[in-house]
Design an enzyme around this catalytic site. Structure first.
Site, mmCIF file in Angstrom:
data_model
loop_
_atom_site.group_PDB
_atom_site.id
_atom_site.type_symbol
_atom_site.label_atom_id
_atom_site.label_comp_id
_atom_site.label_asym_id
_atom_site.label_seq_id
_atom_site.Cartn_x
_atom_site.Cartn_y
_atom_site.Cartn_z
ATOM 1 N N HIS A 1 0.877 -1.187 0.000
ATOM 2 C CA HIS A 1 0.000 0.000 0.000
ATOM 3 C C HIS A 1 0.908 1.228 0.000
ATOM 4 O O HIS A 1 1.823 1.321 0.830
ATOM 5 C CB HIS A 1 -0.872 -0.029 1.259
ATOM 6 C CG HIS A 1 -2.013 0.938 1.245
ATOM 7 N ND1 HIS A 1 -1.830 2.296 1.264
ATOM 8 C CD2 HIS A 1 -3.354 0.744 1.227
ATOM 9 C CE1 HIS A 1 -3.011 2.897 1.257
ATOM 10 N NE2 HIS A 1 -3.951 1.974 1.233
ATOM 11 N N ARG B 1 -6.322 10.342 0.200
ATOM 12 C CA ARG B 1 -6.110 10.917 -1.138
ATOM 13 C C ARG B 1 -7.439 11.108 -1.861
ATOM 14 O O ARG B 1 -7.614 12.071 -2.597
ATOM 15 C CB ARG B 1 -5.174 10.004 -1.945
ATOM 16 C CG ARG B 1 -3.715 10.160 -1.511
ATOM 17 C CD ARG B 1 -2.819 9.122 -2.154
ATOM 18 N NE ARG B 1 -2.920 7.838 -1.483
ATOM 19 C CZ ARG B 1 -2.933 6.647 -2.092
ATOM 20 N NH1 ARG B 1 -2.847 6.581 -3.400
ATOM 21 N NH2 ARG B 1 -3.028 5.538 -1.392
HETATM 22 O O1 MEZ Z 1 -9.180 -1.996 0.009
HETATM 23 C C1 MEZ Z 1 -8.326 -1.607 0.801
HETATM 24 O O2 MEZ Z 1 -7.229 -2.156 0.904
HETATM 25 C C2 MEZ Z 1 -8.580 -0.396 1.614
HETATM 26 C C3 MEZ Z 1 -9.982 0.034 1.700
HETATM 27 C C4 MEZ Z 1 -7.555 0.249 2.162
HETATM 28 C C5 MEZ Z 1 -7.514 1.679 2.473
HETATM 29 O O3 MEZ Z 1 -6.644 2.364 1.956
HETATM 30 O O4 MEZ Z 1 -8.335 2.168 3.227
#
Ligand code: MEZ
Length: 536
Positions: free
Chosen positions: A321, A341
């Protein structure tokens, strides 16, 4: 002046502030397909060859995976040494669900509603799962300007056209009903005054289709599912891990050997159908990354399925992420939701440049952050790690005063605990290990092809998202594929006749490991992270 960071970091904050007005008037351009490919190849961790090893035995022999996963695949079952009497059955059910997160719970609810005798077994507690950790929302094309076809194109393209079409089709077609189901079960989605759902964009979405419960969407969904499981009286065996699948003499899945995590005692669960819903792998810390995952995310289901003969798909594809917290160190790797974001914050380097569009897909944005840091445009934090800014004060300027507390209150609280007011100063982020794109290979109906009566749901599945998942499609897949697995497992259980139980695959696997000369001498599944304290 408000100075929550050390002075050398504040110097960079001032550069971010100096460019803010100009940046707000001209949105960063989107990258071309070729630019994205080049960025991924140079900076995405999935392309770091030295981090991967070849799998030497089993259905995916000759393919690669992160070293840490290969190590577990090259380890033996606990049952090689610990002999368990399979004739003494402790639990006898129609449907055994391994895993107590969102997928496992949705599965158990539907199996129960279809009349099956279902049981959940989970190595921690029900709800100790990545579902709980998901923040920003769940996708579904349920508004006038959108359609499942549009959702399909976004998800399929975002996953580099690698997803299995029948799985993406099911994901998007059943999404509107998944939202309706959750809403009726009692999930408190964000709504307009007239009752319509509030929806936003995520990275790679062409329509605003992210439904949310502020920035604790997963926790709210898990709360609701857990309540439903408990209200329906579905048995949940907690602090008990599945350590091996059991088959019968016809080779059908027939249950699992369970390990009590507190006493170390084994027990036997016999079942006509078995659903692996064990979730992700963040606590494997591939390539040394911190993680946004819950404590039990150790790839257990992949090991259980693989040792019994079920192939993996895209086991070498991981989602980092783009925005994990990198400062302060107490929250290293914690998720900073993409919704930050979606509601207006830009990614900005140490020089105050918005070097990329904030809503590129996750793999692209993660690679962008890594590039900025490797090429000297990151901000160093005490301890030597680097990150880039997420310019959160923009959210209040764009959306009006109070937007942060209203739309992303959990983020606000997380940073305020450390004296960082994200309404006034940007926050520092770096990619965090978030999601396992790959997993066990399934058919459109949720069954594995290799092992009759074995189904998989949720993050342990490979192929729903291809080689990159869009935000909000994971909370969606646990519901869609969890519910389907429950219905399918219950229906199938009606015609299953079980023979005598065995774990013969354990010996067979051990022989293959020995012949290949790769046995690690350790046992798998891992169950708890390497740094867990074992006090027995
Ligand atoms: O789907 C995801 O991983 C999610 C909702 C994560 C996030 O950034 O909140």
């Amino acid at each position: 002046m408000y100075t929550p960071y050390p002075e050398y970091m504040m110097e960079s904050v001032r550069k971010v502030e100096a460019t803010r007005e100009k940046r707000m008037s001209e949105e960063p351009r989107r990258l071309t397909a070729d630019e994205k490919d080049a960025l991924l190849k140079e900076f995405h961790p999935d392309y770091r060859e030295e981090a991967f090893e070849e799998i030497k035995i089993g259905p995916n022999k000759g393919q690669k995976a992160n070293r840490e996963l290969v190590h577990l695949l090259h380890s033996n079952s606990r049952l090689l040494q610990d002999k368990v009497d399979l004739s003494k059955v402790d639990y006898d059910v129609d449907v055994l669900v391994i895993g107590g997160g969102g997928a496992g719970s949705s599965c158990a609810i539907e199996a129960h509603n279809a009349g099956a005798d279902v049981m959940i077994v989970t190595k921690l507690r029900i709800g100790d799962a990545n579902t709980m950790m998901a923040e920003g929302g769940i996708q579904a094309a349920d508004k006038e300007n959108d359609s499942p076809v549009q959702h399909y194109l976004d998800a399929f393209g975002g996953g580099h056209f690698a997803a299995k079409p029948e799985l993406v089709k099911r994901l998007v077609m059943e999404a509107p009903d998944a939202i309706k189901w959750l809403n009726e079960l009692g999930v408190e989605f964000d709504k307009e005054e007239d009752g319509r759902m509030i929806t936003t964009h995520g990275g790679g979405t062409s329509r605003k289709r992210m439904h949310a419960a502020k920035d604790y969407s997963g926790a709210e969904i898990m709360r609701t599912l857990r309540d439903e499981v408990l209200n329906l009286g579905i048995p949940v065996v907690e602090f008990t891990a599945a350590v091996e699948l059991i088959k019968d003499e016809k080779g059908q899945a027939a249950g699992a050997v369970l390990l009590n995590m507190e006493t170390g005692d084994y027990s036997v669960a016999r079942a006509k159908t078995v659903v692996i819903a064990t979730g992700g792998a963040g606590r494997m810390h591939y390539q040394g990354f911190p993680t946004s995952n819950h404590y039990g995310a150790t790839a257990d289901g992949l090991i259980l399925g693989y040792r019994a003969g079920a192939p993996l798909l895209y086991q070498d594809s991981i989602q980092y992420h783009p925005t994990g917290a990198v400062y302060p160190s107490q929250i290293l790797g914690a998720l900073v939701t993409e919704k930050v974001r979606s509601v207006g914050a830009q990614l900005v380097n140490a020089e105050g440049e918005a070097y990329i569009h904030p809503l590129e897909t996750r793999d692209v944005n993660a690679s962008g952050v890594i590039r900025e840091c490797q090429e000297g445009r990151g901000v160093e934090v005490p301890g030597g790690q680097k990150g880039v800014w997420l310019d959160t004060p923009m959210i209040e300027i764009l959306g009006g005063e109070g937007t942060i507390e209203k739309r992303i209150p959990a983020m606000f609280r997380m940073y305020m605990k450390y004296g960082i007011d994200m309404r006034k100063v940007p926050i520092l982020i770096y990619p965090t290990l978030h999601y396992q794109n790959g997993g066990l290979d399934i058919e459109g109906n949720g069954f594995t092809k290799a092992i009759p009566n074995l189904l998989v749901a949720g993050e342990a599945v490979g192929g729903i998202h291809g080689r990159n998942r869009l935000m909000g499609n994971s909370l969606l897949d646990i519901i869609v594929f969890g519910r389907n697995a429950g219905k399918a497992a219950a229906a199938k259980a009606k015609d299953v006749e079980l023979g005598s139980l065995n774990v013969d695959h354990v010996e067979k696997y051990a022989k293959e490991l020995e012949a290949a000369g790769v046995a690690t001498g350790e046992v798998s599944p891992l169950l708890l992270p390497k740094y867990a304290r074992h006090e027995r």
